[in-house]
Design a protein around this motif. Structure first.
Motif, short mmCIF file in Angstrom:
data_model
loop_
_atom_site.label_atom_id
_atom_site.label_comp_id
_atom_site.label_asym_id
_atom_site.label_seq_id
_atom_site.Cartn_x
_atom_site.Cartn_y
_atom_site.Cartn_z
N LEU A 141 21.88 42.35 66.47
CA LEU A 141 22.14 41.71 65.18
C LEU A 141 23.28 42.38 64.43
O LEU A 141 24.18 41.70 63.92
N TRP A 142 23.30 43.71 64.38
CA TRP A 142 24.29 44.39 63.54
C TRP A 142 25.71 44.19 64.06
O TRP A 142 26.66 44.20 63.29
N LEU A 143 25.84 43.98 65.36
CA LEU A 143 27.15 43.90 65.98
C LEU A 143 27.63 42.46 66.17
O LEU A 143 28.82 42.22 66.33
N ALA A 144 26.70 41.51 66.15
CA ALA A 144 27.04 40.12 66.44
C ALA A 144 28.01 39.56 65.40
O ALA A 144 27.75 39.64 64.20
N PRO A 145 29.14 38.98 65.83
CA PRO A 145 30.07 38.39 64.86
C PRO A 145 29.42 37.27 64.05
O PRO A 145 29.69 37.13 62.86
N ARG A 146 28.58 36.46 64.70
CA ARG A 146 27.85 35.40 64.01
C ARG A 146 26.37 35.78 64.11
O ARG A 146 25.77 35.69 65.16
N GLN A 147 25.79 36.18 62.98
CA GLN A 147 24.45 36.77 63.02
C GLN A 147 23.34 35.74 62.89
O GLN A 147 22.33 35.82 63.59
N ILE A 148 23.50 34.80 61.97
CA ILE A 148 22.39 33.91 61.60
C ILE A 148 22.90 32.48 61.53
O ILE A 148 23.92 32.20 60.87
N MET A 149 22.20 31.57 62.19
CA MET A 149 22.49 30.14 62.06
C MET A 149 21.27 29.47 61.43
O MET A 149 20.16 29.55 61.96
N ILE A 150 21.49 28.82 60.29
CA ILE A 150 20.41 28.10 59.60
C ILE A 150 20.50 26.64 60.03
O ILE A 150 21.55 26.00 59.91
N ILE A 151 19.37 26.11 60.52
CA ILE A 151 19.36 24.77 61.11
C ILE A 151 18.40 23.87 60.33
O ILE A 151 17.17 23.99 60.47
N VAL B 87 19.96 35.13 65.63
CA VAL B 87 18.85 34.66 64.79
C VAL B 87 19.12 33.22 64.35
O VAL B 87 20.20 32.91 63.84
N MET B 88 18.12 32.35 64.57
CA MET B 88 18.17 30.96 64.10
C MET B 88 17.03 30.73 63.12
O MET B 88 15.88 31.11 63.41
N LEU B 89 17.35 30.14 62.00
CA LEU B 89 16.34 29.84 60.99
C LEU B 89 16.21 28.32 60.89
O LEU B 89 17.18 27.63 60.55
N ILE B 90 15.02 27.79 61.21
CA ILE B 90 14.77 26.35 61.16
C ILE B 90 14.12 26.03 59.81
O ILE B 90 13.13 26.68 59.43
N VAL B 91 14.66 25.04 59.08
CA VAL B 91 14.09 24.71 57.77
C VAL B 91 13.87 23.20 57.68
O VAL B 91 14.69 22.40 58.13
N GLY B 92 12.73 22.86 57.12
CA GLY B 92 12.36 21.47 56.88
C GLY B 92 11.57 21.38 55.59
O GLY B 92 11.63 22.27 54.73
N VAL C 20 10.82 30.13 56.27
CA VAL C 20 11.68 29.68 57.37
C VAL C 20 10.90 29.84 58.67
O VAL C 20 9.98 30.66 58.76
N SER C 21 11.26 29.04 59.65
CA SER C 21 10.78 29.28 61.02
C SER C 21 11.90 30.01 61.75
O SER C 21 13.06 29.59 61.69
N VAL C 22 11.55 31.10 62.43
CA VAL C 22 12.55 32.00 63.02
C VAL C 22 12.52 31.89 64.53
O VAL C 22 11.45 31.93 65.15
N ARG C 23 13.70 31.73 65.11
CA ARG C 23 13.85 31.84 66.57
C ARG C 23 14.90 32.91 66.83
O ARG C 23 16.01 32.85 66.31
N GLU C 24 14.51 33.91 67.65
CA GLU C 24 15.42 35.02 67.93
C GLU C 24 15.67 35.13 69.42
O GLU C 24 14.75 35.04 70.23
N ARG C 25 16.94 35.36 69.76
CA ARG C 25 17.29 35.65 71.15
C ARG C 25 16.95 37.10 71.45
O ARG C 25 17.16 37.99 70.64
N SER C 26 16.42 37.34 72.64
CA SER C 26 16.13 38.71 73.06
C SER C 26 16.22 38.77 74.57
O SER C 26 16.21 37.73 75.25
#
Length: 649
Positions: free
Chosen positions: A545-555, A602-607, A616-622
């Motif tokens: 997360l700290w190094l990723a150029p694009r850290q969070i995508m809100i969907i 990190v992806m944040l799903i919102v409805g 938020v609903s969280v989906r994380e790559r690992s």
């Protein structure tokens, strides 16, 4: 004569006995199973006479991997024989195929050819089939000693062999190895029979190679192959190659929009795109924080310097092949900066120094320029312009070990931060017979002793590599193995008693007299470009997360939740996190897939439910796959992500 077996037993043998004779003396079954041997620790074949009194170990088919260099060398001969048969089948005479060298190399072998027509990539499967046929013939591989005249007669048609033979001493026997009709000039060693060679090999590629590495010589065609003791090892190696292609930093650099190399700008001069610039700046910020904690002082120096500066340091003379040509400005000669250290020497000399002022730690992310041949350029890992995380520590002799240990601690911390835990340590010392090394013997002995004493004090396993020192001093290199098992030389620490002498640097000692400081050169990253290229492949683009150029995508699951998504994005951005909103008209699963392909951690799903409850609903790559959490309070998540970012978890 006699030899000694691993259990200490002495075995008496006739003069000139071979390892096969030793195996036969022990028993016929062992002679049948033997593949090779070691004599006084050196790998030898069964056909070469053993030295009297040698300690030997026989290698059998139970442990063929121990003889990998031998079976790879013998498979290189099988390749050479197969290429000859391939062209004879096409109607060419055997003498039409001329051969350069064909050694075993790491993981395989190669052979250089001068051919009547080039081998095409589509020809490799047929040549490989002929190789397998040669193995199945069970041809004995025989060693022959011949005189120079006979050797020249044998290979009179082949100018490459004639050149090699002509350079050999007149009064020493020359060795040939023969298998069936195929005979080659070779010092060995080899397997005893083609039938004992493993079938787990594969021809990989062809390329051009100058004869004897000299660009003034003819270009030969080089055919590469890989070989292992078992099919399982070969399959694992080929899978690693495929994984390496998937992780190739040039490929990921394009896909993740990290950097580009534009021919209009110039070869080997990367342009950092916005995403790559974020990555680079995170690396820089991390290092600057570590340097601040250790009382380094930042400096900035120009990208060019007067030629006399580099003549004084010795960089102009000792690295002439990699320097760009000088340019003339107002009757003075200047050069693109090949190293930061001469500039730092002059910064130290800019004012008087006392023993109380030392150590002085000067640090710079300094861009330097080196000429690399076009064929050696490779993405970010081999470039012509790059930035070093350079620092030079000017210290008293009594401070040297403590400063060296501090730098060692910093470099190990850096590597562990990026999950590079498989490291070996290499002490580069001078080769006294090489004239490139400058300075007095006493300086070198002191500096080499201090490095070895420091690494032993902290219990690091290390190897000593004579001749691997810089021209001005010995060094400790950090050789890192990445997730694909490849080794990279990354950080380096160099102890330099000589540049202070060349620049006449001093400090006033407690006794009021001038004294000479010692300099430690250090660069934990080495170069930002090369380190980034290796890091991209090490992580496969899946940065933490700290190094990723694009850290969070809100969907947002539909357009009516775009406003809520933008509200969350604004709060994350204000807190210092890199967040985006996918407002495209795609379906939610397509948006998730796009974020995954972009390797956003990190992806944040919102409805509707998330908006109503401010969750938020969280989906994380690992590395273990996609992790999901639902109904996470946004405030709690923001605090969690900020903590992970701050601590570089």
């Amino acid at each position: 004569m006699h030899v000694t077996l691993p259990d200490g037993k002495r075995l008496d043998l006739p003069q000139g006995a071979t390892a096969l004779d030793a195996a036969s003396a022990i028993g016929p079954r062992l002679a049948q199973d033997a593949l090779a041997a070691t004599a006084n620790g050196d790998l030898v074949d069964l056909m070469t006479p053993l030295p009297d009194g040698a300690a030997i170990t026989l290698i059998t088919k139970k442990n063929p991997a121990d003889a990998a260099p031998l079976f790879r060398h013998s498979l290189g001969h099988a390749l050479s024989q197969a290429v000859g048969e391939f062209y004879v089948a096409k109607g060419y005479p055997a003498e039409a195929v001329k051969r350069g060298v064909g050694p075993a190399i790491e993981n395989g072998f190669y052979q250089d050819f001068d051919l009547p027509e080039p081998i095409k990539e589509e020809d490799l499967p047929e040549i490989e089939r002929i190789m397998r046929d040669i193995v199945s013939r069970g041809l004995n591989i025989e060693r022959r000693d011949v005189g120079k005249a006979a050797a020249l007669e044998q290979f009179g048609y082949d100018p490459y062999k004639v050149e090699l033979i002509s350079a050999l001493p007149d009064d020493e026997p020359i060795t040939f190895y023969a298998q069936g009709d195929y005979v080659d000039l070779c010092r060995g060693p080899h397997f005893p029979n083609t039938g004992k060679l493993p079938l787990s090999f594969k021809l990989m590629s062809t390329s051009g190679a100058y004869w004897r590495g000299n660009e003034n010589n003819p270009i030969l065609q080089r055919v590469y192959g890989v070989a292992f003791a078992t099919q399982k090892e070969l399959d694992a190696y080929l899978e690693r190659l495929e994984e390496a292609k998937r992780r190739d930093h040039r490929k990921l650099g394009r896909e993740l929009e990290l950097f580009t190399i534009d021919p209009l700008v110039g070869k080997g001069l990367p342009l950092w795109l916005p995403n790559g610039t974020v990555l680079r700046e995170e690396l820089t910020r991390f290092m600057k924080e570590q340097q601040f904690a250790r009382d380094y002082q930042g400096v900035i120096t120009p990208n060019i310097g007067n030629l006399d500066l580099y003549k004084t340091s010795g960089h102009y003379q000792n690295y002439s092949d990699s320097n760009f040509s000088p340019i003339t400005v107002d009757d003075e000669e200047y050069m693109l900066k090949p190293m930061n250290c001469p500039h730092h020497m002059r910064i130290y000399a800019s004012k008087p120094r006392s023993y109380r002022d030392l150590p002085v730690r000067l640090a710079e992310f300094g861009t330097v320029y080196r000429y690399e041949q076009s064929g050696e350029l490779n993405g970010l890992t081999r470039v012509r312009g790059f930035t070093q995380d350079d620092a030079h520590i000017f210290c008293r002799p009594d401070q040297l070990k403590a400063e060296f240990l501090s730098v060692l601690d910093l470099t190990v911390l850096v590597l562990r931060t990026f999950g590079m835990n498989d490291v070996r340590f290499r002490v580069g010392t001078r080769d006294p017979g090489n004239s490139k090394y400058v300075g007095e013997d006493s300086y070198w002995e002191m500096a080499e002793g201090q490095i070895i004493e420091a690494v032993e004090e902290v219990g690091l396993p290390y190897s000593v590599e004579p001749g691997d020192a810089a021209f001005y001093g010995p060094k400790l290199d950090f050789v890192v193995k990445d997730v694909l098992g490849r080794e990279w030389q990354l950080g380096t620490i160099q102890v330099d008693p000589n540049l202070p002498e060349r620049f006449d640097l001093t400090y006033t000692g407690e006794d009021g007299a001038p004294h000479r400081p010692i300099v430690i050169h250090r660069a934990p990253f080495g170069s930002i470009e090369r380190f980034t290229g290796i890091l991209i492949e090490h992580y496969g683009g899946d940065f933490p997360l700290w190094l990723a150029p694009r850290q969070i995508m809100i969907i947002p699951i539909s357009d009516k939740f775009n406003a809520y998504a933008q509200e969350l994005r604004a709060e994350l951005h204000a807190a210092g996190l890199r967040a985006e909103v996918d407002e495209t008209s795609n379906r939610m699963q397509a948006k998730v897939r796009t974020a995954e392909l972009s390797k956003i951690p990190v992806m944040l799903i919102v409805g509707g439910q998330e908006q109503e409850n401010r969750t938020v609903s969280v989906r994380e790559r690992s590395p273990e796959g996609l992790k999901e959490r639902k109904g996470v309070p946004f405030a709690d998540l923001q605090t969690e992500l900020l903590e992970r970012y701050r601590t570089r978890a």
